[in-house]
Design a protein around this motif. Structure first.
Motif, PDB file in Angstrom:
ATOM      1  N   ILE A 192       0.841  -1.206   0.000  1.00  0.00           N
ATOM      2  CA  ILE A 192       0.000   0.000   0.000  1.00  0.00           C
ATOM      3  C   ILE A 192       0.875   1.254   0.000  1.00  0.00           C
ATOM      4  O   ILE A 192       1.829   1.366   0.775  1.00  0.00           O
ATOM      5  N   SER A 193       0.508   2.212  -0.862  1.00  0.00           N
ATOM      6  CA  SER A 193       1.196   3.509  -0.878  1.00  0.00           C
ATOM      7  C   SER A 193       0.175   4.627  -0.749  1.00  0.00           C
ATOM      8  O   SER A 193      -1.019   4.464  -1.036  1.00  0.00           O
ATOM      9  N   TRP A 194       0.681   5.791  -0.356  1.00  0.00           N
ATOM     10  CA  TRP A 194      -0.160   6.980  -0.218  1.00  0.00           C
ATOM     11  C   TRP A 194       0.724   8.201  -0.394  1.00  0.00           C
ATOM     12  O   TRP A 194       1.769   8.313   0.239  1.00  0.00           O
ATOM     13  N   VAL A 195       0.326   9.097  -1.293  1.00  0.00           N
ATOM     14  CA  VAL A 195       1.044  10.354  -1.511  1.00  0.00           C
ATOM     15  C   VAL A 195       0.137  11.480  -1.050  1.00  0.00           C
ATOM     16  O   VAL A 195      -0.982  11.638  -1.557  1.00  0.00           O
ATOM     17  N   VAL A 196       0.583  12.277  -0.107  1.00  0.00           N
ATOM     18  CA  VAL A 196      -0.259  13.358   0.423  1.00  0.00           C
ATOM     19  C   VAL A 196       0.615  14.535   0.842  1.00  0.00           C
ATOM     20  O   VAL A 196       1.651  14.357   1.487  1.00  0.00           O
ATOM     21  N   SER A 197       0.184  15.727   0.430  1.00  0.00           N
ATOM     22  CA  SER A 197       0.937  16.940   0.763  1.00  0.00           C
ATOM     23  C   SER A 197       0.098  17.974   1.492  1.00  0.00           C
ATOM     24  O   SER A 197       0.599  19.024   1.879  1.00  0.00           O
ATOM     25  N   ASP A 198      -1.202  17.715   1.640  1.00  0.00           N
ATOM     26  CA  ASP A 198      -2.070  18.589   2.431  1.00  0.00           C
ATOM     27  C   ASP A 198      -2.422  17.824   3.702  1.00  0.00           C
ATOM     28  O   ASP A 198      -3.258  16.926   3.687  1.00  0.00           O
ATOM     29  N   CYS A 199      -1.773  18.201   4.800  1.00  0.00           N
ATOM     30  CA  CYS A 199      -1.979  17.477   6.051  1.00  0.00           C
ATOM     31  C   CYS A 199      -3.172  18.013   6.836  1.00  0.00           C
ATOM     32  O   CYS A 199      -3.873  17.244   7.490  1.00  0.00           O
ATOM     33  N   LYS A 200      -3.411  19.321   6.761  1.00  0.00           N
ATOM     34  CA  LYS A 200      -4.471  19.909   7.586  1.00  0.00           C
ATOM     35  C   LYS A 200      -4.949  21.268   7.077  1.00  0.00           C
ATOM     36  O   LYS A 200      -5.638  21.991   7.816  1.00  0.00           O
ATOM     37  N   VAL A 201      -4.602  21.638   5.857  1.00  0.00           N
ATOM     38  CA  VAL A 201      -5.015  22.945   5.346  1.00  0.00           C
ATOM     39  C   VAL A 201      -6.529  23.058   5.327  1.00  0.00           C
ATOM     40  O   VAL A 201      -7.112  24.062   5.724  1.00  0.00           O
ATOM     41  N   VAL A 202      -7.210  22.017   4.837  1.00  0.00           N
ATOM     42  CA  VAL A 202      -8.670  21.982   4.886  1.00  0.00           C
ATOM     43  C   VAL A 202      -9.074  20.898   5.870  1.00  0.00           C
ATOM     44  O   VAL A 202      -8.321  19.960   6.149  1.00  0.00           O
ATOM     45  N   ALA A 203     -10.294  21.015   6.390  1.00  0.00           N
ATOM     46  CA  ALA A 203     -10.743  20.109   7.444  1.00  0.00           C
ATOM     47  C   ALA A 203     -10.708  18.655   6.991  1.00  0.00           C
ATOM     48  O   ALA A 203     -10.329  17.754   7.753  1.00  0.00           O
ATOM     49  N   ARG A 225       4.172   6.033   3.026  1.00  0.00           N
ATOM     50  CA  ARG A 225       3.687   7.384   2.759  1.00  0.00           C
ATOM     51  C   ARG A 225       4.756   8.206   2.031  1.00  0.00           C
ATOM     52  O   ARG A 225       5.945   8.120   2.349  1.00  0.00           O
ATOM     53  N   TYR A 226       4.272   9.026   1.098  1.00  0.00           N
ATOM     54  CA  TYR A 226       5.139   9.940   0.358  1.00  0.00           C
ATOM     55  C   TYR A 226       4.489  11.323   0.354  1.00  0.00           C
ATOM     56  O   TYR A 226       3.301  11.468   0.622  1.00  0.00           O
ATOM     57  N   GLY A 227       5.280  12.331   0.036  1.00  0.00           N
ATOM     58  CA  GLY A 227       4.768  13.694  -0.012  1.00  0.00           C
ATOM     59  C   GLY A 227       5.203  14.494   1.193  1.00  0.00           C
ATOM     60  O   GLY A 227       5.880  14.002   2.098  1.00  0.00           O
ATOM     61  N   LYS A 228       4.775  15.761   1.223  1.00  0.00           N
ATOM     62  CA  LYS A 228       5.206  16.678   2.274  1.00  0.00           C
ATOM     63  C   LYS A 228       4.788  16.205   3.660  1.00  0.00           C
ATOM     64  O   LYS A 228       5.511  16.397   4.639  1.00  0.00           O
ATOM     65  N   CYS A 229       3.610  15.592   3.756  1.00  0.00           N
ATOM     66  CA  CYS A 229       3.120  15.164   5.068  1.00  0.00           C
ATOM     67  C   CYS A 229       3.939  14.017   5.640  1.00  0.00           C
ATOM     68  O   CYS A 229       3.854  13.721   6.830  1.00  0.00           O
ATOM     69  N   ALA A 230       4.686  13.338   4.784  1.00  0.00           N
ATOM     70  CA  ALA A 230       5.528  12.232   5.243  1.00  0.00           C
ATOM     71  C   ALA A 230       7.009  12.594   5.209  1.00  0.00           C
ATOM     72  O   ALA A 230       7.862  11.746   5.464  1.00  0.00           O
ATOM     73  N   ASN A 231       7.303  13.847   4.889  1.00  0.00           N
ATOM     74  CA  ASN A 231       8.692  14.287   4.725  1.00  0.00           C
ATOM     75  C   ASN A 231       9.433  13.449   3.686  1.00  0.00           C
ATOM     76  O   ASN A 231      10.631  13.205   3.800  1.00  0.00           O
ATOM     77  N   ARG A 232       8.684  12.984   2.676  1.00  0.00           N
ATOM     78  CA  ARG A 232       9.279  12.241   1.553  1.00  0.00           C
ATOM     79  C   ARG A 232       8.724  12.841   0.260  1.00  0.00           C
ATOM     80  O   ARG A 232       7.915  12.229  -0.432  1.00  0.00           O
ATOM     81  N   PRO A 233       9.107  14.068  -0.066  1.00  0.00           N
ATOM     82  CA  PRO A 233       8.527  14.746  -1.224  1.00  0.00           C
ATOM     83  C   PRO A 233       8.861  14.045  -2.538  1.00  0.00           C
ATOM     84  O   PRO A 233       9.888  13.374  -2.668  1.00  0.00           O
ATOM     85  N   ILE A 234       7.963  14.203  -3.499  1.00  0.00           N
ATOM     86  CA  ILE A 234       8.153  13.681  -4.854  1.00  0.00           C
ATOM     87  C   ILE A 234       8.094  14.853  -5.812  1.00  0.00           C
ATOM     88  O   ILE A 234       7.248  15.745  -5.669  1.00  0.00           O
TER      89      ILE A 234
END
Length: 418
Positions: A192-203, A225-234
């Motif tokens: 399982i993978s997940w890329v996420v960069s918006d951790c809490k900007v919107v509810a 996890r990948y992306g800004k929320c995981a400190n693993r940006p792509i």
């Protein structure tokens, strides 16, 4: 004096409209005329706005952001994020052969609560809506542009398709299917993978973060996890993204809004469907997802009474290739050949398709590798708009959106808006 001034204004306005109408009538009688789309309210990112001619269209449209081209534009496009009532052209001075189009790609929750846009100032102003919703005048899905005709079919808009024969034949033979499935599975080494960069900007973003925390609590599921929320940006490059996540069997396609009509974004279309990964979806209703995506191409969170049941099922599929691969049988369905799969450069072109034309048009080094991945998500709608202009629908049909606020917000569920 005021009465005289008003009389002169009316006369001049009438002359203006007649001259503009004559201009458009002249343009539209010319062969090979390329309609012009003026983006009046620009999106927040700087993008090189152009449209290569779509295969099979015998032409295309020109795009400009230069407002001096207003009188020569068949469509004027108003992007939701920068559309304000005190910066709009006078609707009384537009040509009757000109379409004003309201364009949004965010969910109604985000438009209302994050950008704080109520739309009551725009009654009887726009002619067309352009969004991802099935009831939009112009379909602007997050799906890859080559799949435009397929999704027009899925949305019950066959009269707007140009490749009507799309659904007359299966995509590929069983032998070819097994060959491609072999290529796909040769890449699968993780779950399982997940890329996420918006951790809490919107509810909704904060809620999905909490949901994934619950999914992984006490080792229930292992999610990379990948992306800004995981400190693993792509990098903002779709090929880099797909190269990174292609080894996974499942992708968490979790939207930041709940039960907003038809709100299925690039998380599902690109990261999963194009990437050759089974999406686990949360956000849109199961009914909407079933109506839009190819049949049995996804797993919906709401099909499970709790996260333990979901985890049990995903682990079962991970251990049973035969059951897992049933989620790719849609590859053989008529029409789906137009949906690129397991990446732009990872796999052969498909038999019984016009893929040679499409892949020439949709080449990775076009706008995507230059850090403009977002442009492709917008291009889908621009091409559909262009088709309508080339078919002269802005001339042959007359429509005004009487109450944009009601259409956009009033038709949504309470879960979406609250």
């Amino acid at each position: 004096m005021n009465a005289e001034f008003e009389f002169v204004s009316v006369i001049l306005g009438s002359i203006y409209l007649n001259i503009t109408k004559t201009f458009f009538d002249t343009l539209n009688t010319k062969e090979n005329h390329r309609p012009k789309i003026l983006i009046w309210s620009k999106p927040y990112r700087k993008i090189e706005w152009y449209l290569p001619d779509l295969p099979g269209e015998n032409g295309g449209c020109d795009i400009t952001v230069n407002r001096s081209e207003y009188e020569r534009s068949e469509a004027v496009l108003f992007f939701m994020k920068s559309c304000v009532s005190n910066d709009l052209p006078d609707p009384t001075k537009r040509s009757p052969n000109q379409a004003f189009v309201w364009w949004a790609h965010e969910s109604p929750w985000t438009v209302l609560h994050y950008y704080h846009y109520e739309l009551k100032d725009f009654n009887n102003y726009f002619n067309w809506t352009m969004t991802y919703r099935r009831d939009s005048d112009v379909l602007a899905s997050f799906a890859p542009t080559p799949s435009l005709d397929y999704f027009l079919y899925k949305f019950g808009r066959q009269n707007e398709m140009t490749e009507a024969e799309l659904l007359e034949r299966p995509t590929m033979s069983e032998d070819r299917f097994r060959e491609e499935i072999g290529l796909l599975m040769s890449k699968k080494t993780k779950m399982i993978s997940w890329v996420v960069s918006d951790c809490k900007v919107v509810a909704g973003a904060a809620k999905r973060m909490q949901l994934v925390e619950e999914m992984t609590k006490d080792g229930l599921l292992d999610v990379d996890r990948y992306g800004k929320c995981a400190n693993r940006p792509i990098a903002n490059d779709v090929n880099v993204l797909l190269e990174t996540i292609k080894k996974y069997k499942f992708y968490l396609s979790f939207e930041n809004s709940l039960h907003c009509r038809d709100y299925i974004t690039e998380k599902t279309f690109y990261n999963a469907i194009v990437g050759g990964i089974v999406p686990v979806i949360n956000g849109p209703t199961r009914e909407d997802v079933s109506a839009i995506l190819p049949k049995r191409s996804f797993i919906h969170l709401e099909d499970f009474e709790n996260l333990n049941k979901l985890a049990e099922y995903l682990k079962y599929l991970d251990s049973n290739d035969t059951a897992y691969l049933e989620y790719f049988n849609w590859w053989k369905e008529p029409g789906t050949h137009i949906i690129p799969r397991y990446g732009f450069n990872f796999g052969p072109q498909h038999e019984n398709s016009n893929s040679s034309n499409w892949f020439q048009f949709w080449k990775a080094e076009d706008v995507i590798q230059r850090g403009m991945m977002e442009f492709e998500w917008k291009r889908f709608g621009l091409y559909h708009l262009c088709r309508k202009l080339r078919n002269k629908e802005h001339i042959t049909t007359s429509k005004v959106v009487a109450d944009l606020n009601q259409w956009w917000y009033g038709t949504e569920s309470e879960e979406c808006i609250r």
